[in-house]
Write an enzyme that holds these catalytic residues in place. Structure first.
Site, short mmCIF file in Angstrom:
data_model
loop_
_atom_site.label_atom_id
_atom_site.label_comp_id
_atom_site.label_asym_id
_atom_site.label_seq_id
_atom_site.Cartn_x
_atom_site.Cartn_y
_atom_site.Cartn_z
N LYS A 1 -9.97 -5.09 -5.87
CA LYS A 1 -10.77 -4.04 -6.49
C LYS A 1 -9.91 -3.05 -7.27
CE LYS A 1 -10.61 -1.02 -2.49
NZ LYS A 1 -9.59 -1.77 -1.76
N LYS B 1 -3.28 -11.18 -6.93
CA LYS B 1 -4.56 -11.59 -6.32
C LYS B 1 -5.70 -10.70 -6.82
CE LYS B 1 -4.63 -8.78 -2.25
NZ LYS B 1 -4.89 -8.49 -0.91
N LYS C 1 0.83 -1.21 0.00
CA LYS C 1 0.00 0.00 0.00
C LYS C 1 0.86 1.25 0.00
CE LYS C 1 -4.48 -1.50 1.63
NZ LYS C 1 -5.56 -1.36 2.61
P1 TYM Z 1 -9.59 -7.00 3.39
O1 TYM Z 1 -10.70 -6.04 3.65
O2 TYM Z 1 -8.51 -6.60 2.44
O3 TYM Z 1 -10.17 -8.38 2.89
C1 TYM Z 1 -11.24 -9.02 3.54
C2 TYM Z 1 -11.12 -10.51 3.50
O4 TYM Z 1 -11.10 -10.99 2.15
C3 TYM Z 1 -9.95 -11.79 1.93
N1 TYM Z 1 -9.51 -11.57 0.54
C4 TYM Z 1 -9.24 -12.57 -0.31
N2 TYM Z 1 -9.29 -13.91 -0.17
C5 TYM Z 1 -8.96 -14.66 -1.25
N3 TYM Z 1 -8.58 -14.14 -2.44
C6 TYM Z 1 -8.51 -12.80 -2.63
N4 TYM Z 1 -8.15 -12.30 -3.80
C7 TYM Z 1 -8.84 -11.95 -1.53
N5 TYM Z 1 -8.87 -10.60 -1.36
C8 TYM Z 1 -9.28 -10.39 -0.09
C9 TYM Z 1 -8.93 -11.30 2.94
O5 TYM Z 1 -7.95 -12.25 3.20
C10 TYM Z 1 -9.80 -11.01 4.14
O6 TYM Z 1 -10.07 -12.19 4.87
N6 TYM Z 1 -7.08 -6.26 7.59
C11 TYM Z 1 -8.21 -6.92 6.97
C12 TYM Z 1 -9.53 -6.55 7.60
C13 TYM Z 1 -9.54 -6.71 9.06
C14 TYM Z 1 -9.62 -7.92 9.80
C15 TYM Z 1 -9.60 -7.54 11.16
C16 TYM Z 1 -9.70 -9.26 9.43
C17 TYM Z 1 -9.48 -5.70 9.96
N7 TYM Z 1 -9.52 -6.19 11.22
C18 TYM Z 1 -9.65 -8.51 12.19
C19 TYM Z 1 -9.75 -10.23 10.45
C20 TYM Z 1 -9.72 -9.85 11.80
C21 TYM Z 1 -8.22 -6.57 5.51
O7 TYM Z 1 -7.69 -5.58 5.10
O8 TYM Z 1 -8.95 -7.44 4.76
#
Ligand code: TYM
Length: 337
Positions: free
Chosen positions: A204, A201, A119
């Site tokens: 968006k 991966k 990022k």
């Molecule tokens: P975030 O918002 O980027 O993504 C949310 C969830 O989607 C999964 N994910 C994917 N899984 C498979 N293939 C992909 N291409 C893909 N893109 C996204 C992510 O692994 C995630 O599970 N930091 C976290 C959000 C968060 C969180 C937490 C998660 C904040 N606090 C506490 C668990 C516990 C994040 O940025 O995910």
């Protein structure tokens, strides 16, 4: 991981940033896994709105997407009666514990986080402190609820590992304050790759290779037809992520939405080329997403209901979070109010 009737239910917790519309990676990597376990666990799922502002957001869009995300959680099968669904910023304990955990996390540890490096490279004009310390807030999100499992996609595993390091450090000083959480990664769909570039991966930030849950069916169909496949001469449907990353990714998606194994998929498409396989994956995804989309649209018409869900969710979440925070304050020496 089985619960018997006499033992209290184990706890699951996870969140997604409402920084963009939910996509197939979020669904297969995370939400699908959550919904399948709602009966078995005591579940907390939230909209991680506080995390989104590490990158500039349009305020009106953020507000809209946060509520839309809640509607999509419910439409994906998370029943608000059985799961605690809430908005992160409604539970002030996240920010409070987040600060504390900042002081128990090392600069070196945070410097190694790949999401920060990615990022920071993409938003060079805004490499702010929050972007750097964001994993401490994520650790607070998790630890406030003392979960056993954190169901996430592969890309979040590193943050859960860091959370485990923080637990070890903190408990090492103060005793058993936090429960040690474990990442819970799905077998199929842990890392869904982009349809236009299967070496990165699905995200968006590359919309042409990303399938959004609320996207019109025609667009989904087109994206799958155009999905980049491999330039090998065989052109057969065979799972080999090294040599055939494009087809292997489509097989992963197909496997995740149909429940079929790679062997079964290879048999199903034996003797048929990518021209048959790609649209078939598209149709299977469309079938999976259709009821979710319809239910989301229905729910979005009932703003009062959604509001009642996130209010009740915040109340329940706050109650649990406060218990952990009190314990932490006491342990570290803050005077009790
Ligand atoms: P975030 O918002 O980027 O993504 C949310 C969830 O989607 C999964 N994910 C994917 N899984 C498979 N293939 C992909 N291409 C893909 N893109 C996204 C992510 O692994 C995630 O599970 N930091 C976290 C959000 C968060 C969180 C937490 C998660 C904040 N606090 C506490 C668990 C516990 C994040 O940025 O995910």
């Amino acid at each position: 991981m089985e619960n018997t009737e006499n033992t209290p239910k184990k706890v699951m917790l996870s969140g997604i940033q409402p920084s963009g519309d939910l996509h197939l990676g979020n669904y297969l990597g995370a939400i699908k896994n959550w919904a399948e376990r709602a009966e078995q666990y005591d579940c907390f799922y939230f909209m991680a709105d506080m995390h989104t502002i590490t990158v500039r957001q349009n305020p009106a869009d953020l507000r809209r997407r946060t509520v839309e995300q809640l509607a999509q959680y419910i439409a994906c099968g998370l029943d608000p009666e059985r799961n605690t669904l809430f908005i992160q910023s409604h539970v002030h304990q996240h920010a409070e514990l987040g600060w504390i955990l900042n002081c128990y996390t090392m600069f070196g540890e945070l410097s190694r986080m790949t999401q920060f490096k990615d990022k920071a490279a993409r938003h060079q004009e805004n490499v702010n402190g929050g972007l750097f310390t964001y994993p401490c807030l994520m650790a607070a999100d998790i630890l406030l609820y003392q979960p056993d499992y954190v169901p996430v996609g592969e890309d979040q595993k590193q943050h859960v590992e860091l959370t485990r390091n923080i637990v070890q450090r903190f408990n090492g000083i103060y005793g058993e304050v936090f429960k040690m959480p474990e990442p819970f990664i799905p077998k199929a769909g842990a890392r869904v790759m982009g349809l236009s570039a299967p070496d990165t991966k699905m995200s968006k930030s590359v919309p042409e290779g990303c399938v959004f849950l609320m996207e019109p069916e025609e667009d989904i169909r087109r994206k799958f037809k155009r999905a980049v496949t491999d330039s090998d001469t065989e052109r057969c449907v065979h799972y080999d992520p090294e040599r055939k990353p494009g087809v292997s990714n489509l097989m992963t998606i197909y496997s995740a939405v149909t429940g079929r194994s790679y062997d079964e998929i290879e048999k199903e498409f034996e003797g048929q080329g990518y021209g048959v396989f790609k649209p078939a994956v598209g149709e299977a995804v469309i079938e999976t997403l259709r009821p979710i989309r319809e239910e989301t649209r229905r729910l979005l018409k009932d703003k009062a209901y959604l509001e009642s869900v996130y209010r009740a969710g915040a109340e329940k979440a706050s109650y649990v979070a406060e218990k952990t925070l009190r314990k932490v304050y006491k342990k570290i020496g803050f005077v009790q109010r």
